[in-house]
Design an enzyme around this catalytic site. Structure first.
Site, PDB file in Angstrom:
ATOM      1  CB  CYS A  78      85.301  57.390  27.407  1.00  0.00           C
ATOM      2  SG  CYS A  78      84.163  56.015  27.542  1.00  0.00           S
ATOM      3  CB  ILE A 137      84.710  51.909  31.189  1.00  0.00           C
ATOM      4  CG1 ILE A 137      86.091  51.416  31.630  1.00  0.00           C
ATOM      5  CG2 ILE A 137      83.689  51.758  32.323  1.00  0.00           C
ATOM      6  CD1 ILE A 137      86.761  52.275  32.693  1.00  0.00           C
ATOM      7  NE  ARG A 138      77.400  52.261  31.494  1.00  0.00           N
ATOM      8  CZ  ARG A 138      76.225  51.816  31.049  1.00  0.00           C
ATOM      9  NH1 ARG A 138      76.024  50.540  30.898  1.00  0.00           N
ATOM     10  NH2 ARG A 138      75.262  52.651  30.765  1.00  0.00           N
ATOM     11  CG  HIS A 174      88.474  55.512  30.432  1.00  0.00           C
ATOM     12  ND1 HIS A 174      88.182  56.589  31.233  1.00  0.00           N
ATOM     13  CD2 HIS A 174      87.292  55.014  30.028  1.00  0.00           C
ATOM     14  CE1 HIS A 174      86.869  56.731  31.315  1.00  0.00           C
ATOM     15  NE2 HIS A 174      86.302  55.789  30.602  1.00  0.00           N
ATOM     16  CD  GLU A 176      91.306  58.342  31.678  1.00  0.00           C
ATOM     17  OE1 GLU A 176      91.606  58.128  30.486  1.00  0.00           O
ATOM     18  OE2 GLU A 176      90.149  58.193  32.111  1.00  0.00           O
TER      19      GLU A 176
HETATM   20  N1  GLN Z   1      78.667  55.405  28.855  1.00  0.00           N
HETATM   21  C1  GLN Z   1      79.170  56.717  29.083  1.00  0.00           C
HETATM   22  C2  GLN Z   1      78.374  57.762  28.298  1.00  0.00           C
HETATM   23  O1  GLN Z   1      77.669  57.408  27.403  1.00  0.00           O
HETATM   24  C3  GLN Z   1      80.637  56.830  28.727  1.00  0.00           C
HETATM   25  C4  GLN Z   1      81.430  55.936  29.633  1.00  0.00           C
HETATM   26  C5  GLN Z   1      82.805  56.425  29.925  1.00  0.00           C
HETATM   27  O2  GLN Z   1      83.138  57.596  29.765  1.00  0.00           O
HETATM   28  N2  GLN Z   1      83.601  55.522  30.433  1.00  0.00           N
HETATM   29  O3  GLN Z   1      78.475  58.911  28.562  1.00  0.00           O
END
Ligand code: GLN
Length: 193
Positions: A78, A137-138, A174, A176
């Site tokens: 991520c 997640i985002r 993610h 983990e």
């Molecule tokens: N939105 C975060 C970023 O751009 C990454 C999100 C995450 O690691 N779950 O850094």
């Protein structure tokens, strides 16, 4: 043999817990010296701009790049994947400073507000035993991958979310957080443990 997890910000404890569960020694890395003791480094999820800033303050940028040059495997999950990328673009189209190691360009927060976070089942090439539960997640996605990059998984819309280039592994999600340790085992294999 030890895996290091960059422990400046984000979900580093969760990665260490998974490695310990599969019997692999894992340590938190905060100092350049600690990079000498490890056989692989995970850059976790979190906030990529914060992780990059802290890496700069902790004098870790050059030593981490050097680790990659020495062929020590790196895995970005991520936000960590954003840090590994050669190019990263913010949602407003401006470029973001990264380590510039892996020949991919990524889009941050690529899934927009409505689907900020979601879980899906991914077929990942090289990961046996059925689909992998992937929590986004985002999350960023990979919108361009260079010739030396092998795409390992895409979403149903074609977006690249897992890729490998030599000793560099990138996952948009993610691994983990779900209790499935197959990607941790895969990375441990890359590190030769
Ligand atoms: N939105 C975060 C970023 O751009 C990454 C999100 C995450 O690691 N779950 O850094």
């Amino acid at each position: 043999m030890t895996i290091g997890v960059l422990a400046l910000q984000g979900a580093f404890i969760e990665h260490i817990t998974v490695f310990e569960r599969i019997g692999v020694r894992a340590i938190e890395v905060k100092l350049p010296d600690q990079l000498e003791q490890i056989n692989g480094l995970v850059i976790p999820g979190g906030e990529s701009t914060t992780i990059m800033k802290l890496m700069d303050s902790f004098d870790l940028i050059a030593p981490v790049k050097n680790l990659a040059v020495r062929g020590v495997p790196l895995w970005g999950t991520c936000a960590g994947m954003i840090c590994l990328a050669k190019g990263a673009v913010n949602p407003d189209g401006t470029p973001m400073e990264t380590l510039g190691l892996m020949d991919i360009s990524v889009k941050r927060n690529a899934f927009g507000r409505q689907v900020d976070s979601f879980e899906t089942q991914l077929q990942i090439s090289g990961i046996e035993g059925g689909p992998f539960p992937a929590v986004f997640i985002r999350a960023p996605l990979i919108d361009k991958a260079g010739d030396g990059v092998k795409v390992l998984a895409r979403l149903s819309g074609g977006e690249i979310v897992t890729a490998v280039q030599g000793t560099l592994l990138a996952t948009s999600f993610h691994p983990e957080l779900t209790g499935d340790d197959r990607l941790h085992r895969y990375f441990t294999g890359m590190a030769g443990l």
